[in-house]
Design an enzyme around this catalytic site. Structure first.
Site, PDB file in Angstrom:
ATOM      1  N   ARG A 171      33.718  56.322  19.949  1.00  0.00           N
ATOM      2  CA  ARG A 171      33.699  55.906  18.537  1.00  0.00           C
ATOM      3  C   ARG A 171      32.671  56.668  17.705  1.00  0.00           C
ATOM      4  O   ARG A 171      32.179  56.191  16.701  1.00  0.00           O
ATOM      5  CB  ARG A 171      33.508  54.392  18.413  1.00  0.00           C
ATOM      6  CG  ARG A 171      34.584  53.604  19.156  1.00  0.00           C
ATOM      7  CD  ARG A 171      34.703  52.174  18.751  1.00  0.00           C
ATOM      8  NE  ARG A 171      34.839  51.962  17.324  1.00  0.00           N
ATOM      9  CZ  ARG A 171      35.967  52.083  16.611  1.00  0.00           C
ATOM     10  NH1 ARG A 171      37.076  52.469  17.203  1.00  0.00           N
ATOM     11  NH2 ARG A 171      35.970  51.832  15.319  1.00  0.00           N
ATOM     12  N   LEU A 172      32.356  57.881  18.125  1.00  0.00           N
ATOM     13  CA  LEU A 172      31.443  58.748  17.373  1.00  0.00           C
ATOM     14  C   LEU A 172      32.273  59.648  16.464  1.00  0.00           C
ATOM     15  O   LEU A 172      32.178  60.875  16.499  1.00  0.00           O
ATOM     16  CB  LEU A 172      30.567  59.565  18.341  1.00  0.00           C
ATOM     17  CG  LEU A 172      29.748  58.728  19.326  1.00  0.00           C
ATOM     18  CD1 LEU A 172      29.004  59.632  20.298  1.00  0.00           C
ATOM     19  CD2 LEU A 172      28.790  57.811  18.584  1.00  0.00           C
TER      20      LEU A 172
END
Length: 193
Positions: A171-172
Protein backbone atom coordinates in the site's frame (compact mmCIF):
# COMPACT_ATOMS: atom_id res chain seq x y z
CA UNK A 1 6.37 10.75 -16.55
CA UNK A 2 4.76 13.42 -18.72
CA UNK A 3 4.27 16.94 -17.36
CA UNK A 4 1.00 17.32 -19.26
CA UNK A 5 -1.91 15.39 -17.68
CA UNK A 6 -3.48 14.77 -21.09
CA UNK A 7 -0.26 13.28 -22.46
CA UNK A 8 -0.03 11.05 -19.39
CA UNK A 9 -3.68 10.07 -19.75
CA UNK A 10 -3.09 9.20 -23.42
CA UNK A 11 -0.12 7.00 -22.47
CA UNK A 12 -1.99 5.12 -19.72
CA UNK A 13 -5.14 4.82 -21.81
CA UNK A 14 -3.20 3.35 -24.75
CA UNK A 15 -1.67 0.76 -22.42
CA UNK A 16 -5.11 -0.05 -20.97
CA UNK A 17 -6.52 -0.54 -24.49
CA UNK A 18 -3.89 -3.26 -24.93
CA UNK A 19 -4.17 -4.97 -21.53
CA UNK A 20 -7.83 -4.78 -20.44
CA UNK A 21 -9.92 -7.61 -21.81
CA UNK A 22 -13.29 -5.82 -21.65
CA UNK A 23 -14.27 -2.18 -21.91
CA UNK A 24 -10.95 -0.44 -21.32
CA UNK A 25 -12.95 2.75 -21.90
CA UNK A 26 -15.30 2.05 -18.96
CA UNK A 27 -15.37 4.76 -16.31
CA UNK A 28 -17.40 5.30 -13.19
CA UNK A 29 -19.41 8.52 -13.31
CA UNK A 30 -20.35 10.00 -9.94
CA UNK A 31 -23.06 12.66 -9.75
CA UNK A 32 -25.13 14.35 -7.06
CA UNK A 33 -28.83 15.19 -7.40
CA UNK A 34 -30.29 18.59 -6.58
CA UNK A 35 -31.41 17.04 -3.27
CA UNK A 36 -27.83 16.00 -2.49
CA UNK A 37 -28.25 12.27 -3.24
CA UNK A 38 -25.03 10.80 -4.67
CA UNK A 39 -25.17 8.24 -7.46
CA UNK A 40 -22.49 6.37 -9.40
CA UNK A 41 -22.69 4.21 -12.51
CA UNK A 42 -20.44 2.96 -15.30
CA UNK A 43 -20.41 4.77 -18.64
CA UNK A 44 -18.09 4.50 -21.64
CA UNK A 45 -15.55 7.12 -22.67
CA UNK A 46 -16.25 7.95 -26.31
CA UNK A 47 -13.84 10.81 -26.87
CA UNK A 48 -11.15 12.81 -25.11
CA UNK A 49 -8.86 15.70 -25.86
CA UNK A 50 -7.61 18.75 -23.95
CA UNK A 51 -11.20 20.07 -23.83
CA UNK A 52 -12.28 17.10 -21.73
CA UNK A 53 -13.74 13.60 -21.57
CA UNK A 54 -16.92 12.75 -23.50
CA UNK A 55 -19.68 10.20 -22.92
CA UNK A 56 -23.21 9.84 -24.34
CA UNK A 57 -26.57 9.05 -22.79
CA UNK A 58 -30.31 9.63 -22.79
CA UNK A 59 -30.75 13.25 -21.67
CA UNK A 60 -33.98 12.35 -19.87
CA UNK A 61 -32.34 9.67 -17.69
CA UNK A 62 -31.69 9.89 -13.97
CA UNK A 63 -28.03 10.68 -14.60
CA UNK A 64 -28.99 13.47 -16.99
CA UNK A 65 -31.16 15.02 -14.28
CA UNK A 66 -28.03 15.14 -12.09
CA UNK A 67 -26.06 16.70 -14.96
CA UNK A 68 -28.01 19.94 -14.97
CA UNK A 69 -26.58 23.41 -15.42
CA UNK A 70 -23.53 24.06 -13.28
CA UNK A 71 -23.14 20.43 -12.22
CA UNK A 72 -19.76 19.02 -11.30
CA UNK A 73 -18.96 15.34 -11.53
CA UNK A 74 -16.21 12.83 -10.88
CA UNK A 75 -14.92 10.13 -13.21
CA UNK A 76 -12.87 7.09 -12.28
CA UNK A 77 -10.96 4.77 -14.60
CA UNK A 78 -9.73 1.60 -12.90
CA UNK A 79 -7.52 -0.76 -14.86
CA UNK A 80 -6.93 -3.81 -12.68
CA UNK A 81 -4.56 -5.43 -15.17
CA UNK A 82 -2.24 -2.41 -14.93
CA UNK A 83 -2.85 -1.76 -11.22
CA UNK A 84 -3.67 1.86 -12.09
CA UNK A 85 -6.53 4.27 -11.77
CA UNK A 86 -7.22 7.83 -12.88
CA UNK A 87 -9.61 10.15 -11.03
CA UNK A 88 -11.01 13.21 -12.81
CA UNK A 89 -13.15 15.99 -11.33
CA UNK A 90 -14.76 18.96 -13.02
CA UNK A 91 -17.84 20.61 -14.48
CA UNK A 92 -19.93 18.93 -17.15
CA UNK A 93 -21.48 20.49 -20.25
CA UNK A 94 -23.37 19.34 -23.34
CA UNK A 95 -21.40 18.53 -26.45
CA UNK A 96 -22.58 20.10 -29.70
CA UNK A 97 -25.42 18.60 -31.72
CA UNK A 98 -22.92 18.01 -34.54
CA UNK A 99 -20.68 15.93 -32.25
CA UNK A 100 -23.67 14.00 -30.92
CA UNK A 101 -24.96 13.38 -34.46
CA UNK A 102 -21.55 12.15 -35.65
CA UNK A 103 -21.11 9.75 -32.77
CA UNK A 104 -24.71 8.48 -32.99
CA UNK A 105 -24.22 7.73 -36.70
CA UNK A 106 -21.16 5.61 -35.84
CA UNK A 107 -23.09 3.35 -33.42
CA UNK A 108 -24.35 -0.13 -34.28
CA UNK A 109 -27.87 0.06 -35.72
CA UNK A 110 -29.37 -1.91 -32.82
CA UNK A 111 -27.82 0.56 -30.37
CA UNK A 112 -29.35 3.40 -32.37
CA UNK A 113 -32.76 1.71 -32.27
CA UNK A 114 -32.38 1.03 -28.56
CA UNK A 115 -31.89 4.75 -27.91
CA UNK A 116 -35.32 5.36 -29.43
CA UNK A 117 -37.02 2.41 -27.68
CA UNK A 118 -35.75 3.01 -24.15
CA UNK A 119 -37.14 5.42 -21.56
CA UNK A 120 -33.84 5.05 -19.71
CA UNK A 121 -34.05 4.91 -15.89
CA UNK A 122 -37.86 4.91 -15.85
CA UNK A 123 -39.88 1.99 -14.42
CA UNK A 124 -40.52 -0.90 -16.84
CA UNK A 125 -43.42 -3.30 -16.27
CA UNK A 126 -41.81 -6.19 -18.18
CA UNK A 127 -38.98 -7.01 -20.55
CA UNK A 128 -41.64 -7.85 -23.16
CA UNK A 129 -42.75 -4.21 -23.19
CA UNK A 130 -39.24 -3.02 -24.03
CA UNK A 131 -38.78 -5.72 -26.67
CA UNK A 132 -42.10 -4.76 -28.31
CA UNK A 133 -41.05 -1.10 -28.37
CA UNK A 134 -37.70 -2.09 -29.90
CA UNK A 135 -39.47 -4.05 -32.68
CA UNK A 136 -41.82 -1.12 -33.34
CA UNK A 137 -38.86 1.23 -33.68
CA UNK A 138 -37.08 -1.29 -35.94
CA UNK A 139 -40.15 -1.33 -38.22
CA UNK A 140 -40.43 2.48 -38.14
CA UNK A 141 -36.89 2.98 -39.44
CA UNK A 142 -36.74 -0.11 -41.70
CA UNK A 143 -34.76 0.57 -44.87
CA UNK A 144 -33.47 3.98 -43.84
CA UNK A 145 -31.02 5.67 -41.53
CA UNK A 146 -31.80 6.03 -37.84
CA UNK A 147 -31.60 9.69 -36.82
CA UNK A 148 -30.38 10.69 -33.38
CA UNK A 149 -33.30 11.03 -30.96
CA UNK A 150 -33.74 14.61 -29.71
CA UNK A 151 -33.41 13.34 -26.11
CA UNK A 152 -30.03 11.66 -26.66
CA UNK A 153 -26.59 13.25 -26.77
CA UNK A 154 -23.18 13.77 -25.31
CA UNK A 155 -21.63 15.38 -22.27
CA UNK A 156 -18.11 16.67 -21.78
CA UNK A 157 -16.36 16.70 -18.41
CA UNK A 158 -13.84 19.56 -18.35
CA UNK A 159 -11.19 18.48 -15.86
CA UNK A 160 -10.18 20.76 -13.02
CA UNK A 161 -8.32 17.99 -11.22
CA UNK A 162 -6.75 14.78 -12.52
CA UNK A 163 -5.12 12.24 -10.23
CA UNK A 164 -2.99 9.35 -11.45
CA UNK A 165 -2.77 6.46 -8.97
CA UNK A 166 -0.27 3.64 -9.33
CA UNK A 167 -0.48 0.59 -7.08
CA UNK A 168 2.67 -0.30 -5.17
CA UNK A 169 3.42 -3.16 -2.79
CA UNK A 170 2.38 -2.86 0.84
CA UNK A 171 0.00 0.00 0.00
CA UNK A 172 2.92 2.35 -0.67
CA UNK A 173 1.08 3.67 -3.71
CA UNK A 174 2.18 6.50 -5.96
CA UNK A 175 -0.28 9.37 -6.41
CA UNK A 176 0.34 12.25 -8.78
CA UNK A 177 -2.19 15.08 -9.03
CA UNK A 178 -2.69 17.88 -11.54
CA UNK A 179 -4.91 20.86 -10.64
CA UNK A 180 -5.99 23.41 -13.23
CA UNK A 181 -5.10 26.96 -12.28
CA UNK A 182 -7.11 30.09 -13.11
CA UNK A 183 -4.93 30.82 -16.14
CA UNK A 184 -5.56 27.33 -17.58
CA UNK A 185 -2.12 25.98 -16.71
CA UNK A 186 -1.70 22.91 -14.53
CA UNK A 187 -0.18 22.80 -11.05
CA UNK A 188 1.38 19.43 -10.36
CA UNK A 189 2.10 17.65 -7.09
CA UNK A 190 2.25 14.38 -5.22
CA UNK A 191 -0.11 13.01 -2.56
CA UNK A 192 0.59 10.65 0.30
CA UNK A 193 -0.80 7.18 -0.39
Amino acid sequence: MADDPFALFNLWYAEARQSELNDSNAMALATVSAAGQPSVRMVLLKGHDPRGFVFYTNRESRKAQDLGEGAKVALLFHWKSLRRQIRIEGPVSLVSDAESDAYFASRHRDSQLGAWASDQSRPLDSRATFEARFEAVRARFEGGPVPRPPHWGGYRVTPERIEFWLDREHRLHERRVFTRMGDGDWDEGLLFP
